[in-house]
Enzyme design. Structure first.
Site, PDB file in Angstrom:
ATOM      1  N   SER A  44       0.857  -1.251  -0.092  1.00  0.00           N
ATOM      2  CA  SER A  44       0.123   0.043   0.004  1.00  0.00           C
ATOM      3  C   SER A  44       0.818   1.433   0.057  1.00  0.00           C
ATOM      4  O   SER A  44       0.251   2.381  -0.093  1.00  0.00           O
ATOM      5  CB  SER A  44      -0.958  -0.150   1.103  1.00  0.00           C
ATOM      6  OG  SER A  44      -1.970  -0.951   0.881  1.00  0.00           O
ATOM      7  N   TYR A  98     -10.570   2.823   5.740  1.00  0.00           N
ATOM      8  CA  TYR A  98      -9.785   2.071   4.620  1.00  0.00           C
ATOM      9  C   TYR A  98     -10.511   1.279   3.834  1.00  0.00           C
ATOM     10  O   TYR A  98     -11.094   0.350   4.172  1.00  0.00           O
ATOM     11  CB  TYR A  98      -8.497   1.498   5.601  1.00  0.00           C
ATOM     12  CG  TYR A  98      -7.307   1.455   4.401  1.00  0.00           C
ATOM     13  CD1 TYR A  98      -6.266   2.251   4.483  1.00  0.00           C
ATOM     14  CD2 TYR A  98      -7.080   0.179   3.635  1.00  0.00           C
ATOM     15  CE1 TYR A  98      -5.106   2.003   3.733  1.00  0.00           C
ATOM     16  CE2 TYR A  98      -6.036   0.071   2.944  1.00  0.00           C
ATOM     17  CZ  TYR A  98      -5.238   0.852   3.071  1.00  0.00           C
ATOM     18  OH  TYR A  98      -3.717   0.884   2.203  1.00  0.00           O
ATOM     19  N   SER A  99     -10.322   1.610   2.637  1.00  0.00           N
ATOM     20  CA  SER A  99     -10.758   0.686   1.264  1.00  0.00           C
ATOM     21  C   SER A  99      -9.910   0.728  -0.004  1.00  0.00           C
ATOM     22  O   SER A  99      -9.689   1.840  -0.552  1.00  0.00           O
ATOM     23  CB  SER A  99     -12.283   1.206   0.894  1.00  0.00           C
ATOM     24  OG  SER A  99     -12.571   0.544  -0.208  1.00  0.00           O
ATOM     25  N   ASN A 100      -9.425  -0.138  -0.317  1.00  0.00           N
ATOM     26  CA  ASN A 100      -8.597  -0.530  -1.374  1.00  0.00           C
ATOM     27  C   ASN A 100      -9.293  -0.010  -2.747  1.00  0.00           C
ATOM     28  O   ASN A 100      -8.664   0.346  -3.829  1.00  0.00           O
ATOM     29  CB  ASN A 100      -7.954  -1.961  -1.575  1.00  0.00           C
ATOM     30  CG  ASN A 100      -6.942  -2.062  -0.552  1.00  0.00           C
ATOM     31  OD1 ASN A 100      -5.934  -1.340  -0.558  1.00  0.00           O
ATOM     32  ND2 ASN A 100      -7.023  -3.097   0.281  1.00  0.00           N
ATOM     33  N   GLY A 122       2.703  -0.800   4.146  1.00  0.00           N
ATOM     34  CA  GLY A 122       1.726  -1.580   3.440  1.00  0.00           C
ATOM     35  C   GLY A 122       2.111  -3.198   3.892  1.00  0.00           C
ATOM     36  O   GLY A 122       3.517  -3.553   4.026  1.00  0.00           O
TER      37      GLY A 122
END
Length: 382
Positions: free
Chosen positions: A86, A193-195, A335
């Protein structure tokens, strides 16, 4: 999940410096304390191997502990290339903000302007979600990693699905499926948090530039900064180019070599490969204004709280803020992806740190120890 007793860790630490050692960049931090903490990640937290890179005004010092190859007992290479997961988001956010500076994207414009009829679902409306919401994780858009059966912790893109590991993922289809789930909250109401936010950001960058995300990151960031060990993998790549440790995952109680994998399932949210030295150079250049004009850098550093109890951590636009014990401000990301964890930070006075492990810890304590090590290295003692 922790490594079993069959793993024989090398506790001896190897150290190296660049810049002819004349500047002694990390000496003031107490190198013995740093190497002891690095060794503890092996002897106490039972991780296979670890590496720290400390850069102070362009001079880098590296220390390693444990192994980069369990079977052969070989250490991390000095300039180890790893999957940075990340941390990729900060590169993506930087490109987006460069486009904002070029008047090609408006930060507070609705996503609908750039992706008509795409961002819609139960409680999800692209007319109400802005580019800023995507980059700051305040959109309320649900997490796409759930499509692979693994709701991740912040920064994590782990899945042990073999089809996902080796196959090329159609991110447009993944996002489409993710948007069939209900919104987590109204845009701007909170942080989560959201990819999926960064998958969408990557798609927008490609549409606006008529180029691939990897190409934009390369010519806008990697080449200008001379990040020779950093790259965005091609869609069909599974191996890591150049010198690298093996990355491990514990599956069914066994430590498995998970180094090779197709990372199109991570994409804009976490596909890149880099080194500790290159990451340090990137974050330093970002903070000193090399990559963004003042207005866009200020926007990137405008944060919202994470809502974590007893934590001052806050999130900007692809940038995580943390107040160090010594009173300085630290900026970075971090990440996790199968095989590798990276944590680090940079201060505005030219100091930066990256810690890499070649296994994602299975419990919170090792990551807490890694974060403490980063803080120690960023706060030099006199």
């Amino acid at each position: 999940m922790v490594a079993t007793g069959t793993l024989v860790a090398l506790i001896a630490t190897s150290c190296s410096s660049t810049g002819a050692d004349r500047a002694e960049p990390a000496a003031a931090t107490g190198r013995a304390k740093i190497t002891e903490a690095l060794n503890d990640l092996i002897s106490i937290d039972h991780l296979p191997g670890a590496q720290i890179v400390i850069t102070d005004h362009g001079q880098a010092w590296t220390a390693t502990a444990g192994v980069g190859n369990v079977e052969q007992g070989a250490p991390f290479p000095d300039n180890a290339r790893v999957r940075i997961a990340s941390n990729t988001k900060t590169f993506v956010a930087t490109v987006m903000l460069q486009l904002v500076a070029e008047d090609k994207v408006e930060l507070d414009a609705p996503v609908e302007r750039y992706l008509p009829d795409v961002v819609h679902g139960p409680g999800i409306d692209g007319n109400r979600i802005t580019i800023r919401n995507l980059l700051q994780h305040t959109s309320g858009i649900p997490e796409y990693a759930a499509e692979f059966g693994v709701p991740p912790k912040p920064g994590q893109l782990e899945t042990h699905d073999e089809q996902v590991r080796w196959g090329i993922t159609d991110m447009t289809e993944v996002v489409r499926n993710a948007l069939t789930a209900p919104a987590d909250f109204a845009p701007g109401a909170q942080w989560a948090y959201s990819n999926t936010n960064y998958a969408l950001a990557g798609i927008i960058i490609e549409k606006v530039t008529a180029s691939s995300l990897g190409a934009e990151i390369t010519h806008r960031i990697i080449e200008p900064l001379g990040l020779s060990d950093t790259y965005y993998p091609n869609p069909d790549e599974t191996a890591i180019r150049g010198p690298h440790p093996l990355g491990y995952s514990e599956i069914d109680g066994k430590l498995i070599d998970y180094t090779d994998q197709n990372v199109t399932s991570a994409g804009a949210a976490g596909a890149m490969v880099s080194t500790g030295a290159d990451l340090n150079r990137f974050f330093t250049a970002l903070l000193d204004g090399t990559l963004l004009p003042p207005a866009q850098l200020a926007a990137m550093k405008t944060t919202v709280p994470l809502g974590v109890p007893d934590s001052d951590a806050a999130y900007g636009l692809g940038l995580l803020y943390h107040r160090l014990p010594c009173g300085k401000d630290s900026w970075g990301h971090g990440g996790d992806i199968d095989g590798f964890e990276t944590r680090g930070g940079a201060t505005t006075d030219g100091r930066s740190v990256t810690v890499i492990t070649n296994q994602v810890p299975g419990t919170p304590e090792p990551t807490q120890h890694i974060n403490q090590l980063v803080d120690t290295a960023l706060c030099p003692t006199t």
